[in-house]
Design a protein around this motif. Structure first.
Motif, PDB file in Angstrom:
ATOM      1  N   GLU A 230       7.821 -16.244  95.436  1.00  0.00           N
ATOM      2  CA  GLU A 230       8.515 -17.528  95.367  1.00  0.00           C
ATOM      3  C   GLU A 230       8.144 -18.317  94.117  1.00  0.00           C
ATOM      4  O   GLU A 230       9.010 -18.916  93.467  1.00  0.00           O
ATOM      5  N   SER A 231       6.863 -18.294  93.757  1.00  0.00           N
ATOM      6  CA  SER A 231       6.402 -19.150  92.664  1.00  0.00           C
ATOM      7  C   SER A 231       6.630 -18.543  91.282  1.00  0.00           C
ATOM      8  O   SER A 231       6.863 -19.263  90.306  1.00  0.00           O
ATOM      9  N   HIS A 232       6.551 -17.200  91.165  1.00  0.00           N
ATOM     10  CA  HIS A 232       6.625 -16.551  89.857  1.00  0.00           C
ATOM     11  C   HIS A 232       7.683 -15.445  89.774  1.00  0.00           C
ATOM     12  O   HIS A 232       7.790 -14.765  88.754  1.00  0.00           O
ATOM     13  N   GLN A 233       8.443 -15.236  90.849  1.00  0.00           N
ATOM     14  CA  GLN A 233       9.467 -14.185  90.913  1.00  0.00           C
ATOM     15  C   GLN A 233       8.875 -12.784  90.727  1.00  0.00           C
ATOM     16  O   GLN A 233       9.506 -11.900  90.127  1.00  0.00           O
ATOM     17  N   VAL A 234       7.668 -12.582  91.228  1.00  0.00           N
ATOM     18  CA  VAL A 234       7.014 -11.271  91.174  1.00  0.00           C
ATOM     19  C   VAL A 234       7.323 -10.524  92.467  1.00  0.00           C
ATOM     20  O   VAL A 234       7.128 -11.060  93.561  1.00  0.00           O
ATOM     21  N   ARG A 235       7.785  -9.290  92.357  1.00  0.00           N
ATOM     22  CA  ARG A 235       8.182  -8.527  93.541  1.00  0.00           C
ATOM     23  C   ARG A 235       7.082  -7.607  94.060  1.00  0.00           C
ATOM     24  O   ARG A 235       6.959  -7.398  95.263  1.00  0.00           O
ATOM     25  N   LYS A 236       6.291  -7.026  93.163  1.00  0.00           N
ATOM     26  CA  LYS A 236       5.255  -6.091  93.585  1.00  0.00           C
ATOM     27  C   LYS A 236       4.009  -6.268  92.721  1.00  0.00           C
ATOM     28  O   LYS A 236       4.078  -6.655  91.554  1.00  0.00           O
ATOM     29  N   ILE A 237       2.852  -5.944  93.340  1.00  0.00           N
ATOM     30  CA  ILE A 237       1.585  -5.877  92.613  1.00  0.00           C
ATOM     31  C   ILE A 237       1.132  -4.422  92.619  1.00  0.00           C
ATOM     32  O   ILE A 237       1.001  -3.813  93.691  1.00  0.00           O
ATOM     33  N   VAL A 238       0.900  -3.866  91.448  1.00  0.00           N
ATOM     34  CA  VAL A 238       0.377  -2.501  91.332  1.00  0.00           C
ATOM     35  C   VAL A 238      -1.093  -2.605  90.947  1.00  0.00           C
ATOM     36  O   VAL A 238      -1.435  -3.074  89.859  1.00  0.00           O
ATOM     37  N   HIS A 239      -1.950  -2.190  91.855  1.00  0.00           N
ATOM     38  CA  HIS A 239      -3.395  -2.210  91.619  1.00  0.00           C
ATOM     39  C   HIS A 239      -3.809  -0.846  91.088  1.00  0.00           C
ATOM     40  O   HIS A 239      -3.570   0.179  91.733  1.00  0.00           O
ATOM     41  N   VAL A 240      -4.439  -0.814  89.921  1.00  0.00           N
ATOM     42  CA  VAL A 240      -4.839   0.450  89.312  1.00  0.00           C
ATOM     43  C   VAL A 240      -6.357   0.471  89.133  1.00  0.00           C
ATOM     44  O   VAL A 240      -6.963  -0.526  88.719  1.00  0.00           O
ATOM     45  N   ALA A 241      -6.968   1.586  89.469  1.00  0.00           N
ATOM     46  CA  ALA A 241      -8.421   1.741  89.331  1.00  0.00           C
ATOM     47  C   ALA A 241      -8.751   1.972  87.857  1.00  0.00           C
ATOM     48  O   ALA A 241      -8.797   3.108  87.379  1.00  0.00           O
ATOM     49  N   ALA A 242      -8.990   0.876  87.134  1.00  0.00           N
ATOM     50  CA  ALA A 242      -9.174   0.945  85.682  1.00  0.00           C
ATOM     51  C   ALA A 242     -10.612   0.759  85.237  1.00  0.00           C
ATOM     52  O   ALA A 242     -10.923   0.974  84.058  1.00  0.00           O
ATOM     53  N   VAL A 243     -11.500   0.325  86.149  1.00  0.00           N
ATOM     54  CA  VAL A 243     -12.913   0.155  85.798  1.00  0.00           C
ATOM     55  C   VAL A 243     -13.782   0.782  86.887  1.00  0.00           C
ATOM     56  O   VAL A 243     -13.388   0.864  88.052  1.00  0.00           O
ATOM     57  N   GLU A 244     -14.955   1.218  86.480  1.00  0.00           N
ATOM     58  CA  GLU A 244     -15.927   1.803  87.399  1.00  0.00           C
ATOM     59  C   GLU A 244     -17.214   0.999  87.337  1.00  0.00           C
ATOM     60  O   GLU A 244     -17.654   0.588  86.252  1.00  0.00           O
ATOM     61  N   GLY A 245     -17.812   0.747  88.490  1.00  0.00           N
ATOM     62  CA  GLY A 245     -19.049  -0.023  88.538  1.00  0.00           C
ATOM     63  C   GLY A 245     -20.278   0.861  88.577  1.00  0.00           C
ATOM     64  O   GLY A 245     -20.242   1.998  89.064  1.00  0.00           O
ATOM     65  N   GLU A 246     -21.363   0.324  88.042  1.00  0.00           N
ATOM     66  CA  GLU A 246     -22.640   1.025  88.057  1.00  0.00           C
ATOM     67  C   GLU A 246     -23.737   0.012  88.347  1.00  0.00           C
ATOM     68  O   GLU A 246     -23.804  -1.028  87.676  1.00  0.00           O
ATOM     69  N   PRO A 247     -24.570   0.262  89.352  1.00  0.00           N
ATOM     70  CA  PRO A 247     -25.622  -0.705  89.708  1.00  0.00           C
ATOM     71  C   PRO A 247     -26.485  -1.069  88.502  1.00  0.00           C
ATOM     72  O   PRO A 247     -26.971  -0.201  87.778  1.00  0.00           O
ATOM     73  N   GLY A 248     -26.650  -2.357  88.310  1.00  0.00           N
ATOM     74  CA  GLY A 248     -27.479  -2.848  87.216  1.00  0.00           C
ATOM     75  C   GLY A 248     -26.804  -2.896  85.870  1.00  0.00           C
ATOM     76  O   GLY A 248     -27.348  -3.446  84.912  1.00  0.00           O
ATOM     77  N   SER A 249     -25.600  -2.320  85.747  1.00  0.00           N
ATOM     78  CA  SER A 249     -24.925  -2.264  84.451  1.00  0.00           C
ATOM     79  C   SER A 249     -23.550  -2.911  84.461  1.00  0.00           C
ATOM     80  O   SER A 249     -22.922  -3.049  83.416  1.00  0.00           O
ATOM     81  N   GLY A 250     -23.052  -3.281  85.633  1.00  0.00           N
ATOM     82  CA  GLY A 250     -21.736  -3.892  85.708  1.00  0.00           C
ATOM     83  C   GLY A 250     -20.625  -2.862  85.655  1.00  0.00           C
ATOM     84  O   GLY A 250     -20.811  -1.695  86.003  1.00  0.00           O
ATOM     85  N   TYR A 251     -19.478  -3.299  85.190  1.00  0.00           N
ATOM     86  CA  TYR A 251     -18.291  -2.440  85.166  1.00  0.00           C
ATOM     87  C   TYR A 251     -17.998  -1.950  83.755  1.00  0.00           C
ATOM     88  O   TYR A 251     -18.260  -2.641  82.771  1.00  0.00           O
ATOM     89  N   ARG A 252     -17.466  -0.750  83.685  1.00  0.00           N
ATOM     90  CA  ARG A 252     -17.038  -0.194  82.410  1.00  0.00           C
ATOM     91  C   ARG A 252     -15.645   0.419  82.570  1.00  0.00           C
ATOM     92  O   ARG A 252     -15.258   0.839  83.650  1.00  0.00           O
ATOM     93  N   GLN A 253     -14.945   0.463  81.498  1.00  0.00           N
ATOM     94  CA  GLN A 253     -13.590   1.006  81.462  1.00  0.00           C
ATOM     95  C   GLN A 253     -13.599   2.493  81.810  1.00  0.00           C
ATOM     96  O   GLN A 253     -14.498   3.230  81.402  1.00  0.00           O
ATOM     97  N   VAL A 254     -12.607   2.938  82.592  1.00  0.00           N
ATOM     98  CA  VAL A 254     -12.516   4.362  82.909  1.00  0.00           C
ATOM     99  C   VAL A 254     -12.162   5.134  81.642  1.00  0.00           C
ATOM    100  O   VAL A 254     -11.622   4.589  80.677  1.00  0.00           O
ATOM    101  N   MET A 255     -12.447   6.416  81.637  1.00  0.00           N
ATOM    102  CA  MET A 255     -12.253   7.221  80.442  1.00  0.00           C
ATOM    103  C   MET A 255     -10.774   7.443  80.113  1.00  0.00           C
ATOM    104  O   MET A 255     -10.368   7.365  78.965  1.00  0.00           O
ATOM    105  N   ASP A 256      -9.968   7.739  81.125  1.00  0.00           N
ATOM    106  CA  ASP A 256      -8.582   8.139  80.884  1.00  0.00           C
ATOM    107  C   ASP A 256      -7.624   6.978  81.141  1.00  0.00           C
ATOM    108  O   ASP A 256      -6.987   6.887  82.197  1.00  0.00           O
ATOM    109  N   LEU A 257      -7.500   6.079  80.155  1.00  0.00           N
ATOM    110  CA  LEU A 257      -6.581   4.945  80.298  1.00  0.00           C
ATOM    111  C   LEU A 257      -5.127   5.400  80.293  1.00  0.00           C
ATOM    112  O   LEU A 257      -4.270   4.774  80.925  1.00  0.00           O
ATOM    113  N   ALA A 258      -4.836   6.456  79.561  1.00  0.00           N
ATOM    114  CA  ALA A 258      -3.458   6.941  79.516  1.00  0.00           C
ATOM    115  C   ALA A 258      -2.987   7.356  80.906  1.00  0.00           C
ATOM    116  O   ALA A 258      -1.832   7.134  81.275  1.00  0.00           O
ATOM    117  N   ARG A 259      -3.872   7.950  81.682  1.00  0.00           N
ATOM    118  CA  ARG A 259      -3.517   8.329  83.049  1.00  0.00           C
ATOM    119  C   ARG A 259      -3.205   7.089  83.881  1.00  0.00           C
ATOM    120  O   ARG A 259      -2.270   7.097  84.698  1.00  0.00           O
TER     121      ARG A 259
END
Length: 348
Positions: A230-259
Motif C-alpha cells: 500500500e505504501s510503496h507499491q511493492v508486490r514481493k520481497i525476495v530474500h537472498v542469502a548474501a552474507v555468512e556469519g562467523e562468531p567473533g568476526s561478524g558477517y562477510r559477503q558470500v563468494m558467489d554473488l553472481a549466483r
C-alpha cells in the motif's frame, strides 16, 4: 634548383613537420589519425617539387577523375590518392581512441571523487534524493538495467525489493541501519505512534524456513510485502542469502554473488510466469553494508550477472533491474560501471 624552389620546398617540409607535432598533442587525441593527412600532403608536395626540380625531364603519368596528369602534378596526385585511401581507414581508430580517452577521464574523475576530493577521515555521504537512471540492453527493446539512488525507504513503484539476508534468514532489528531493517519495519503493521504491532514479513520469512536453521549461500525465499504494497507499491520481497556469519568476526559477503543475482531473477521470472505482475526489481549492493567487501567488484559482478541473465533469457518478463546506490560513492561506481558496459546502449 632555384633558390625560390628550394625555399618553397623547405617551407612545405617545415609546415608538414610542425602540423604533425601539433596534431600529436594530447588534446587532439580523438583526431590524431585524421590530422595526419594534411602533413602527408605537405610532404608529398615538397617531395614532388624537390624531385622534379632536380630531374626536370622525369615523367610520372596517371589519370584521376577523368583528367590526365603528368609530371609533378601526377606525382602529387598519386600521393594524395594514397593519403585519402589511408584516411578512410583511420576513422575507426580515432573513434576507438576517443572512447578510450572518455573512459580514462571518467576513471580519473571517479578516483578523485573517491580519494582526492573528500576530506581526510570523512566517509561516503548518504544520498537524500531518490533518482533513477537506466539504459537498455544492446539489441533489446525489452530489458533495461539502471541505478536508483538514496534510501530504499524512499523508492516507490518498483514491484520487487531484494533483501540481502544472512544464511540463517534472520532479519535485522528495526532500528539497525540496514536494508533488512528498512523492509522489516516498513512492511510491518504499525500503530498511530509508529510502533510495530505486527511483524508481518519477519514472521512469514520464519514460516518459509520451515524449521531449518540455515540455507545455502545464494538461496532465495519469497514473502509478501506486507504494508509495503500500500505504501510503496511493492508486490514481493525476495530474500537472498548474501552474507555468512562467523562468531567473533561478524558477517562477510558470500563468494558467489553472481549466483545470488541469477537466483533472484530466476525466481522473479518464475512468479511472473504464473501470473504475478512483476516487471521491475531493485537489488541492493549485496553484502556491502558491513564494509567487509570490495564495492567495485560487487557492482561489476551484479551488473555482469544481470546482463548475462537477460542475454540467456531474452523472453524474461522482467523489464528493468535497478542497483541500489545508498551513498555518493556507490552511485559514482554504479554509474561508471553502467556507462562502461559494452552490452548496454549508453550512447557512448
Amino acid at each position: 634548383m632555384s633558390p625560390l624552389q628550394l625555399a618553397i620546398t623547405a617551407i612545405l617540409t617545415v609546415a608538414g613537420i610542425s602540423l604533425q607535432i601539433w596534431s600529436s598533442a594530447p588534446s587532439r587525441v580523438e583526431r590524431q589519425y585524421a590530422l595526419q593527412l594534411p602533413s602527408v600532403l605537405l610532404y608529398s608536395l615538397a617531395a614532388a617539387l624537390f624531385l622534379f626540380s632536380i630531374f626536370p625531364d622525369s615523367l610520372t603519368e596517371g589519370r584521376a577523375l577523368g583528367f590526365g596528369l603528368s609530371g609533378a602534378a601526377g606525382f602529387a596526385a598519386f600521393f594524395m590518392l594514397i593519403s585519402f585511401t589511408w584516411l578512410a581507414k583511420t576513422r575507426r581508430r580515432d573513434e576507438l581512441t576517443a572512447r578510450l580517452k572518455k573512459a580514462q577521464r571518467e576513471n580519473a574523475a571517479l578516483r578523485r571523487r573517491l580519494a582526492g576530493e573528500r576530506p581526510l577521515g570523512e566517509g561516503p555521504s548518504p544520498l537524500a534524493q531518490s533518482t533513477r537512471y537506466d539504459v537498455p540492453l544492446r539489441g533489446s527493446r525489452r530489458h533495461r538495467i539502471g541505478v536508483i539512488t538514496g534510501n530504499l525507504a524512499n523508492v516507490l513503484g518498483v514491484d520487487v525489493w531484494v533483501n540481502p539476508e544472512n544464511t540463517r534468514m534472520e532479519m535485522s532489528r528495526i532500528d539497525e541501519p540496514t536494508v533488512s531493517a528498512v523492509i522489516r519495519y516498513h512492511g510491518g503493521r504499525r500503530d498511530n505512534a509508529g510502533h510495530m504491532v505486527d511483524d508481518a514479513i519477519a514472521k512469514e520469512l520464519t514460516e518459509r524456513m520451515d524449521g531449518r536453521r540455515h540455507v545455502t549461500a545464494g538461496q532465495v525465499l519469497v514473502t509478501e510485502s506486507g504494508e509495503l504494497l500500500e505504501s510503496h507499491q511493492v508486490r514481493k520481497i525476495v530474500h537472498v542469502a548474501a552474507v555468512e556469519g562467523e562468531p567473533g568476526s561478524g558477517y562477510r559477503q558470500v563468494m558467489d554473488l553472481a549466483r545470488c543475482a541469477r537466483n533472484i531473477l530466476a525466481e522473479v521470472d518464475r512468479l511472473a510466469e504464473v501470473g504475478e505482475p512483476l516487471r521491475s526489481v531493485v537489488v541492493p549492493l549485496l553484502g556491502t553494508g558491513g564494509g567487509n567487501s570490495d564495492l567495485q567488484r560487487t557492482v561489476d559482478t551484479l551488473l555482469a550477472a544481470t546482463v548475462s541473465y537477460f542475454e540467456a533469457h531474452p523472453t524474461s518478463r522482467i523489464r528493468v533491474v535497478y542497483l541500489l546506490a545508498y551513498t555518493d560513492v556507490q552511485e559514482a561506481i554504479c554509474r561508471t560501471a553502467l556507462d562502461a558496459c559494452s552490452e548496454l546502449s549508453t550512447g557512448a
